[in-house]
Design a protein around this motif. Structure first.
Motif, PDB file in Angstrom:
ATOM      1  N   PHE A  84       0.817  -1.224   0.000  1.00  0.00           N
ATOM      2  CA  PHE A  84       0.000   0.000   0.000  1.00  0.00           C
ATOM      3  C   PHE A  84       0.848   1.270   0.000  1.00  0.00           C
ATOM      4  CE2 PHE A  84      -3.139  -3.020   1.719  1.00  0.00           C
ATOM      5  CZ  PHE A  84      -4.227  -2.693   0.929  1.00  0.00           C
ATOM      6  N   GLY A  85       2.110   1.162   0.422  1.00  0.00           N
ATOM      7  CA  GLY A  85       2.909   2.368   0.572  1.00  0.00           C
ATOM      8  C   GLY A  85       3.924   2.606  -0.516  1.00  0.00           C
ATOM      9  N   THR A  86       4.000   1.717  -1.510  1.00  0.00           N
ATOM     10  CA  THR A  86       5.029   1.875  -2.537  1.00  0.00           C
ATOM     11  C   THR A  86       4.858   3.184  -3.315  1.00  0.00           C
ATOM     12  OG1 THR A  86       6.069   0.883  -4.483  1.00  0.00           O
ATOM     13  CG2 THR A  86       3.686   0.613  -4.258  1.00  0.00           C
ATOM     14  N   VAL A  87       5.997   3.778  -3.665  1.00  0.00           N
ATOM     15  CA  VAL A  87       5.967   4.976  -4.512  1.00  0.00           C
ATOM     16  C   VAL A  87       6.754   4.725  -5.802  1.00  0.00           C
ATOM     17  CG1 VAL A  87       5.648   6.584  -2.596  1.00  0.00           C
ATOM     18  CG2 VAL A  87       7.975   5.952  -3.299  1.00  0.00           C
TER      19      VAL A  87
ATOM     20  N   ASP B 157      13.059   8.103 -11.008  1.00  0.00           N
ATOM     21  CA  ASP B 157      11.665   8.156 -10.560  1.00  0.00           C
ATOM     22  C   ASP B 157      11.033   9.437 -11.075  1.00  0.00           C
ATOM     23  OD1 ASP B 157       9.264   7.602  -9.287  1.00  0.00           O
ATOM     24  OD2 ASP B 157      10.244   6.903  -7.462  1.00  0.00           O
ATOM     25  N   MET B 158       9.747   9.609 -10.794  1.00  0.00           N
ATOM     26  CA  MET B 158       9.059  10.857 -11.071  1.00  0.00           C
ATOM     27  C   MET B 158       9.489  11.927 -10.056  1.00  0.00           C
ATOM     28  SD  MET B 158       6.962  10.186 -13.664  1.00  0.00           S
ATOM     29  CE  MET B 158       5.557  11.310 -13.601  1.00  0.00           C
ATOM     30  N   ALA B 159       9.153  13.182 -10.330  1.00  0.00           N
ATOM     31  CA  ALA B 159       9.607  14.271  -9.468  1.00  0.00           C
ATOM     32  C   ALA B 159       9.028  14.153  -8.054  1.00  0.00           C
ATOM     33  CB  ALA B 159       9.229  15.615 -10.078  1.00  0.00           C
ATOM     34  N   PHE B 160       7.749  13.802  -7.946  1.00  0.00           N
ATOM     35  CA  PHE B 160       7.074  13.708  -6.643  1.00  0.00           C
ATOM     36  C   PHE B 160       6.469  12.310  -6.497  1.00  0.00           C
ATOM     37  CE2 PHE B 160       6.408  18.198  -8.094  1.00  0.00           C
ATOM     38  CZ  PHE B 160       7.341  18.776  -7.247  1.00  0.00           C
ATOM     39  N   PRO B 161       7.252  11.346  -6.013  1.00  0.00           N
ATOM     40  CA  PRO B 161       6.761   9.952  -5.968  1.00  0.00           C
ATOM     41  C   PRO B 161       5.506   9.779  -5.118  1.00  0.00           C
ATOM     42  CG  PRO B 161       9.139  10.040  -5.699  1.00  0.00           C
ATOM     43  CD  PRO B 161       8.657  11.458  -5.620  1.00  0.00           C
ATOM     44  N   ARG B 162       5.438  10.477  -3.975  1.00  0.00           N
ATOM     45  CA  ARG B 162       4.241  10.302  -3.131  1.00  0.00           C
ATOM     46  C   ARG B 162       3.012  10.935  -3.786  1.00  0.00           C
ATOM     47  NH1 ARG B 162       6.574  11.133   3.073  1.00  0.00           N
ATOM     48  NH2 ARG B 162       7.924   9.282   3.038  1.00  0.00           N
ATOM     49  N   LEU B 163       3.210  12.052  -4.473  1.00  0.00           N
ATOM     50  CA  LEU B 163       2.098  12.653  -5.203  1.00  0.00           C
ATOM     51  C   LEU B 163       1.645  11.712  -6.320  1.00  0.00           C
ATOM     52  CD1 LEU B 163       0.690  15.441  -4.930  1.00  0.00           C
ATOM     53  CD2 LEU B 163       2.049  16.207  -6.868  1.00  0.00           C
ATOM     54  N   ASN B 164       2.600  11.004  -6.888  1.00  0.00           N
ATOM     55  CA  ASN B 164       2.293  10.025  -7.925  1.00  0.00           C
ATOM     56  C   ASN B 164       1.406   8.912  -7.370  1.00  0.00           C
ATOM     57  OD1 ASN B 164       2.604   9.346 -10.609  1.00  0.00           O
ATOM     58  ND2 ASN B 164       4.319   7.978 -10.225  1.00  0.00           N
ATOM     59  N   ALA B 165       1.791   8.400  -6.192  1.00  0.00           N
ATOM     60  CA  ALA B 165       0.959   7.366  -5.552  1.00  0.00           C
ATOM     61  C   ALA B 165      -0.416   7.921  -5.209  1.00  0.00           C
ATOM     62  CB  ALA B 165       1.662   6.852  -4.297  1.00  0.00           C
ATOM     63  N   LEU B 166      -0.447   9.176  -4.747  1.00  0.00           N
ATOM     64  CA  LEU B 166      -1.740   9.789  -4.401  1.00  0.00           C
ATOM     65  C   LEU B 166      -2.656   9.870  -5.619  1.00  0.00           C
ATOM     66  CD1 LEU B 166      -3.560  11.321  -2.389  1.00  0.00           C
ATOM     67  CD2 LEU B 166      -2.441  13.432  -3.141  1.00  0.00           C
ATOM     68  N   SER B 167      -2.104  10.215  -6.791  1.00  0.00           N
ATOM     69  CA  SER B 167      -2.950  10.330  -7.986  1.00  0.00           C
ATOM     70  C   SER B 167      -3.589   8.988  -8.312  1.00  0.00           C
ATOM     71  CB  SER B 167      -2.132  10.854  -9.178  1.00  0.00           C
ATOM     72  OG  SER B 167      -1.219   9.884  -9.626  1.00  0.00           O
TER      73      SER B 167
END
Length: 662
Positions: free
Chosen positions: A50-53, A133-143
């Motif tokens: 669930f937490g992977t970015v 990786d992408m610039a904002f990995p956690r934002l990526n997971a959020l999307s």
């Protein structure tokens, strides 16, 4: 030029090894790989799941989820085609039909077409750009989690008989409380606002990634075309999505809190809905085809064994198409009684947009004509995109004419045009791209022989289903009708359309079988089975979690074709460069020239994106059922997640020594 073996996979007996047996062009030293694996690897168990970015995991989840929605939307279409296969059928009631065609449209437009492209871009961007990786990995997971939650929110209404029933465009006043008293339209409004948050954060992430997360030397004139396509779509979404979110918010307020944005009796204006919706809707159409066209522009030349003809023109046309697309929203409102002068301007703009759209078509044809073609399954799908794009584009240009549009608006001619554009350019390009890039994602080749059957069923079925719809529209069959009379002359053509829909669905089913067999027992691909020129083919298949052990230095547009093209003395450096193994870090570059600028410390796995999405789902659920307490609980949980997310972090060192691998 090509490194592909002579025998295509699945043709000519048992394979004995990887299709491309060579080691990757970008080395992966064992001592470095183990260290990076420990740094970049996901946590074990559910926390890691669930937490992977990791952008690759998020990209695959996007693609799988969007294909699940594609299948649901396709099943809804098949049920509708059973209803319409013969006159005066009663398989569905009028209300059931309204919900099915509305949910089918919402699913295909919002839950499949854009998310599947986001999945590809999430997976491919860092690999093509030479980043980790992408610039904002956690934002990526959020999307992604927001997209999934919004999809669940919309579909949870279906078994309750409360699915959207006003079409995917939700025209007012048909969707006002007076004419649609149930919760169906509230689900639609809140669902699109919910989904818009996901789209917006994802779009911002793509824009910043392009500006900062590239390999050194990858200047803007060396970007793959898919990067241009997704970047253009992302910038457009940042401007377009707020329009539909505002439109939906005002409709929800009208329906539930007594405002009068669209109520004439209260001083409102129903036509405002159409302006706001199509100010979003028309750019959105280009947003869900330009990245797909980018896939064709990057992958088709690989199977023609030559660079894309007219790279600069195609990149420029990609941006120009979207710029002009923002000035065409009135194209959908020709029959609303607006002043003729305004209609004339937008009619002209609708004709003009054909020019940049045609640039890619001529570029693809020239690439095929001047290349050395391999008749692979991806090639078949990409060339079919050209034909379907031309048919859909020509019918679109026809409706740019006011007189023609007035005759055909709201008929099945428009349904045919819409599907040729959206399925023809999006789905056929996506399926071709999966045949092309699945070997990179999974390390396994898909079966070519079965792939040709897939193409045959899909191509024949699609044209059998949608080409006759042009005729249905020309003879006057209106769209969104539940049934029709036996004496209206629509019966035989509708039967052919329904048969074509089931043939097309058979092709999709075989495609899923092809993926499953490839993942289970497909031939090993090796790092570069197609002989591709871009950076994703320089690393192992499937890619390691950190992508590149050594950050590449790019000198040309085709790093892996430099020796064969021999266009100059410059050569990319794939076997030496920055190691960046002092923690989870990657390189940031300058926006235009791609010069090394800063070492970026990347965040680790986090449950916060998932937690925020669950809280948002509770918040929107509370708003839907009118429970202030549920909404407050969800909103408070979302705020707590954000506070924890943005708490102060330790400041990284101002300077850091970087190891060079040589």
């Amino acid at each position: 030029m090509s490194a592909i073996a002579d025998a295509a996979p699945g043709q000519g007996g048992r394979w004995t090894g990887p299709l491309d047996p060579k080691p990757p062009a970008s080395p992966n030293p064992a001592e470095v790989a183990e260290r990076l694996e420990n740094i970049w690897g996901d946590a074990p168990g559910l926390r890691g799941w669930f937490g992977t970015v990791d952008h690759k995991t998020i990209g695959v989840r996007y693609m799988i989820t969007s294909f699940v929605f594609l299948i649901l939307g396709g099943l809804e279409a098949l049920v509708m085609r059973i209803q319409l296969a013969q006159p005066n059928a009663t398989t569905l009631s009028p209300e059931q039909y309204n919900q099915l065609f509305s949910l089918h449209g919402v699913t295909m437009i919002f839950l499949y077409a854009m998310p599947v492209l986001s999945g590809f871009s999430n997976y491919l961007w860092p690999l093509m750009l030479g980043s980790r990786d992408m610039a904002f990995p956690r934002l990526n997971a959020l999307s992604y989690w927001l997209f999934l939650a919004a999809g669940i929110f919309l579909y949870a209404s279906f078994p309750l008989g409360a699915a959207p029933d006003g079409g995917w465009f939700g025209y007012v006043p048909n969707t006002a409380r007076e004419y649609s008293p149930g919760p169906n339209i509230d689900v639609y409004c809140l669902g699109l606002i919910f989904l818009g948050i996901s789209t917006t954060v994802g779009a911002a992430n793509f824009v910043v990634t392009l500006l900062r997360m590239r390999a050194p030397g990858m200047s803007v004139n060396r970007l793959p075309i898919i990067i241009w396509g997704t970047l253009t779509a992302s910038v457009a979404n940042l401007f377009a999505v707020p329009a539909v979110s505002l439109a939906c918010l005002m409709l929800w307020l009208d329906r539930n809190h007594g405002t009068h944005f669209y109520d004439i009796a209260g001083g409102g204006q129903p036509l405002l809905w159409q302006h706001l919706f199509w100010l979003f809707g028309h750019p959105w159409v280009y947003a869900i085809v330009l990245p797909a066209m980018g896939m064709v522009s990057d992958a088709l030349p690989v199977h023609c064994r030559r660079p894309l003809v007219g790279y600069t023109l195609v990149a420029t046309a990609t941006v120009a198409t979207m710029v002009v697309g923002f000035g065409v929203w009135l194209h959908h409102m020709f029959a609303t009684g607006l002043p003729v002068l305004a209609l004339s301007f937008f009619s002209a703009a609708s004709f003009v947009i054909a020019i940049p759209s045609a640039v890619s078509v001529f570029s693809w044809i020239a690439t095929i004509y001047t290349g050395r073609v391999r008749l692979t399954v991806p090639f078949l799908f990409f060339t079919s995109v050209i034909l379907l794009f031309v048919i859909g584009g020509v019918s679109g240009v026809m409706t740019a004419s006011l007189a023609f549009d007035w005759q055909l608006t709201d008929t099945y001619f428009i349904v045919a045009h819409l599907h040729y554009v959206l399925i023809g350019i999006n789905l056929f390009a996506v399926v071709g791209a999966i045949y092309h890039w699945l070997p990179k994602m999974s390390g396994r080749m898909m079966d070519e022989r079965l792939g040709r059957w897939v193409f045959g069923f899909m191509f024949i079925g699609f044209n059998l289903a949608f080409l006759p719809m042009h005729w249905l529209g020309l003879i006057g069959m209106p769209r969104r009708v539940w049934t029709y009379g036996a004496d209206m002359g629509f019966s035989a053509t509708n039967l052919v359309v329904s048969i074509g829909a089931f043939v097309f669905a058979t092709g999709i089913l075989l495609f899923l079988v092809n993926i499953a067999t490839a993942l289970r027992s497909g031939r090993p691909a090796g790092p570069d089975p197609w002989g591709g020129p871009t950076l994703e083919w320089a690393i192992p298949s499937p890619p390691p979690v950190y992508n590149f052990a050594i950050i590449p230095l790019v000198a040309t547009r085709h790093p892996l074709w430099e020796d064969q093209l021999d266009e100059g003395s410059e050569r990319s450096q794939l076997a030496s460069g920055f190691l960046l193994d002092n923690g989870k870090e990657t390189l940031g570059v300058t926006p235009l020239d791609g010069e090394p600028d800063v070492i970026l410390k990347m965040p680790g796995d986090s449950l916060l994106p998932f937690a925020f999405s669950v809280a948002a789902l509770v918040l929107f659920g509370g708003l839907l059922v009118g429970s202030a307490w549920i909404a407050v609980i969800g909103g408070a949980a979302a705020i707590i997640a954000l506070v924890v997310w943005f708490r102060p972090h330790p400041t990284p060192e101002a300077c850091e020594k970087v190891r060079i691998y040589d």
